[in-house]
Design a protein around this motif. Structure first.
Motif: not given
Length: 105
Positions: A36-48, A84-90
């Motif tokens: 969901p982190l990728v689908r929701e636009g928090h990152a481009d991939s699980l690796i990222e 870093p990932l955003s607070p929402a992503a964390l």
């Protein structure tokens, strides 16, 4: 953290788990649950997402990145440059991690 069991031909064999799932397949399944982190636009991939998650942790001073090609290393560097990932992503990571509680390792 790629979310796939496929390994690059130059990559090392699947590692024994390091305090996570009971085996490599279980680690991959858990990684996939972070999609969901990728689908929701928090990152481009699980690796990222994994790299940016680590650099969001104030207690962490070093990120150990595994790579098999120069492209892998360059991708990791580009991921770090995004910060870093955003607070929402964390918060989303913490929510997903709660689903791991009580599962057998």
């Amino acid at each position: 953290m790629s979310g796939t069991e496929e390994r690059h031909p130059l990559g090392s064999p699947p590692p024994a788990p390091i305090g996570s799932g009971a085996d490599y397949r279980r680690d991959v399944e858990r990684a996939q649950r972070l999609a969901p982190l990728v689908r929701e636009g928090h990152a481009d991939s699980l690796i990222e997402a994994s790299i940016r998650y680590v650099i969001a942790q104030p207690a962490v001073s070093t990120v150990l990145v595994g790579y098999s090609t120069m492209e892998h290393l360059e991708y990791a560097a580009r991921s770090i440059e995004k910060g870093p990932l955003s607070p929402a992503a964390l918060a989303r990571v913490a929510e997903i991690q709660q689903s791991f509680v009580g599962e057998p390792r």
